[in-house]
Enzyme design. Sequence first.
Site, PDB file in Angstrom:
ATOM      1  N   TYR A  63       0.845  -1.198   0.000  1.00 13.52           N
ATOM      2  CA  TYR A  63       0.000   0.000   0.000  1.00 13.52           C
ATOM      3  C   TYR A  63       0.876   1.242   0.000  1.00 13.52           C
ATOM      4  O   TYR A  63       1.835   1.341   0.751  1.00 13.52           O
ATOM      5  CB  TYR A  63      -0.897   0.027   1.233  1.00 13.52           C
ATOM      6  CG  TYR A  63      -1.798  -1.181   1.339  1.00 13.52           C
ATOM      7  CD1 TYR A  63      -2.637  -1.539   0.283  1.00 13.52           C
ATOM      8  CD2 TYR A  63      -1.796  -1.974   2.486  1.00 13.52           C
ATOM      9  CE1 TYR A  63      -3.453  -2.657   0.370  1.00 13.52           C
ATOM     10  CE2 TYR A  63      -2.618  -3.085   2.580  1.00 13.52           C
ATOM     11  CZ  TYR A  63      -3.444  -3.423   1.513  1.00 13.52           C
ATOM     12  OH  TYR A  63      -4.236  -4.531   1.609  1.00 13.52           O
ATOM     13  N   HIS A 116      -5.869   2.727  -0.438  1.00 15.84           N
ATOM     14  CA  HIS A 116      -5.712   2.677   1.019  1.00 15.84           C
ATOM     15  C   HIS A 116      -5.702   4.072   1.626  1.00 15.84           C
ATOM     16  O   HIS A 116      -5.003   4.339   2.599  1.00 15.84           O
ATOM     17  CB  HIS A 116      -4.420   1.912   1.372  1.00 15.84           C
ATOM     18  CG  HIS A 116      -4.529   1.059   2.590  1.00 15.84           C
ATOM     19  ND1 HIS A 116      -4.276   1.522   3.851  1.00 15.84           N
ATOM     20  CD2 HIS A 116      -4.863  -0.245   2.743  1.00 15.84           C
ATOM     21  CE1 HIS A 116      -4.431   0.536   4.721  1.00 15.84           C
ATOM     22  NE2 HIS A 116      -4.800  -0.541   4.088  1.00 15.84           N
TER      23      HIS A 116
HETATM   24  C1  GCO Z   1      -7.644  -4.739   2.501  1.00 20.02           C
HETATM   25  C2  GCO Z   1      -7.012  -3.872   3.477  1.00 20.02           C
HETATM   26  C3  GCO Z   1      -6.350  -4.482   4.629  1.00 20.02           C
HETATM   27  C4  GCO Z   1      -6.132  -3.526   5.781  1.00 20.02           C
HETATM   28  C5  GCO Z   1      -6.028  -4.272   7.057  1.00 20.02           C
HETATM   29  C6  GCO Z   1      -5.789  -3.352   8.246  1.00 20.02           C
HETATM   30  O1  GCO Z   1      -7.546  -5.950   2.628  1.00 20.02           O
HETATM   31  O2  GCO Z   1      -8.250  -4.179   1.612  1.00 20.02           O
HETATM   32  O3  GCO Z   1      -6.896  -2.568   3.168  1.00 20.02           O
HETATM   33  O4  GCO Z   1      -5.195  -5.174   4.288  1.00 20.02           O
HETATM   34  O5  GCO Z   1      -4.974  -2.781   5.566  1.00 20.02           O
HETATM   35  O6  GCO Z   1      -7.166  -5.029   7.261  1.00 20.02           O
HETATM   36  O7  GCO Z   1      -5.457  -4.096   9.355  1.00 20.02           O
HETATM   37 MG    MG Z   2      -8.300  -2.089   1.539  1.00 16.23          MG
END
Ligand code: GCO
Ligand code: MG
Length: 415
Positions: A157, A210
């Site tokens: 991300y 994100h």
């Molecule tokens: C997703 C996410 C996650 C989050 C996570 C935070 O799967 O789309 O954005 O990876 O970052 O759940 O703890």
């Molecule tokens: Mg996400």
Amino acid sequence: MSTLITDVQVILTAPEGINLMVVKVHTNQAGLYGLGCATFAYRHLAVKCVVEDYLKPLLIGRDVSAIEELWQLMHQNAYWRNGPIENNAISGVDMALWDIKGKMANMPLYQLFGGKVREGVPIYRHADGNSMSELCDNIQKYQAQGITHIRCQSGGYGGSSYGSVTSTAPEKALDGIYLDSKKYMRDTRAMFDTIRSQVGFDVELCHDVHERLKPIEAIKFACELEEFDLFFLEDAIPLEDGNWLRQLRAKTKIPLAQGELFNNPYEWKFLIAEQLIDFIRVHLSQIGGITAGRKLQIFAEQFGVRTAWHGPGDMSPLAHAANIHIDLSARNFGVQEWSGTEPPNFVIQELKGPRDALLDVFSGLPEFRNGYVYANDKPGLGVDIDEIEARKYPCVNAVTQWTQTRLRDGSLQVP
Ligand code: GCO
Ligand code: MG
């Protein structure tokens, strides 16, 4: 004789090194109990306290069959409501009550939701890599498993350029994860260009911003990505800037998915009613479990908005099962994020160790086979927990580091 709640128990376990929280609702009928997911990995002790010290005394002696009544009772009991700690606590109980309802009816939950409209649930997996060739290899590995939707990130991300304090930060800037939005956008465009030329257009691609962009950057970025024909662009706009989705929607044709951070119906109502998004992807336990999730799914159906529930590693198999039971019966289902609970021979090798532990603790998990996930036909959610195994993997309470993301000037930016 009514079936009454006799105890509400919290089970904490971290078989994959991620703090998971399960709520077990016990009843006065021999052998009848329900399990639900209350996982808020970064605040598990606070959720545990709400369940044990506040919900348990409220619920003991009440009739398990009155799910709607009990959900509202838990929701309004503290007067202030709709926060992630309370919603996760409610979700643990709510899912457990649905699990009990299914066991009493002797039916899997998808039956109680109206029955299946599809036999298996199409899923997407998340691919990244240290280089483009590693990323393309990972995409092809997933395709070889029959997976048709793949979310691609260039180095995770926010891109791969960030590190701790950089030369662009002011003197005495605090440590953290330093983001470079311009580089992230450039690299991601280049990534999709390479993927499309190497892997072709015969695969559905997604991408998760994100929330790591300013809204005006997100608008530019979304327009630039249009040529790569994405299935959706996820969380392009931060939770707190929801109104910007009106501008984003007006400027781009890219399908938009939003919602893993939502807690409060006000955060999604206007997005759906004004058709500003294509996919609603809440984290079921963050909005209060199955009762709240089903209402949202049916509301979205009225506006042609599809579901793509959040399905990351930081939720227990009970929550994955809840997603799948709703997916099986929802006409407006879009796609399901799947972080994988399948036996080790299906997953990329490095996950083998922890995945074995997860399977030792939980049984009856939904199963991935050739691109689709299937629920089992056991009554309720169909998932059970081995409490002795669960105790072998204690949760750890540590300061969360990865959310300390910063801009080039050292100020915090939502993670
Ligand atoms: C997703 C996410 C996650 C989050 C996570 C935070 O799967 O789309 O954005 O990876 O970052 O759940 O703890
Ligand atoms: Mg996400």
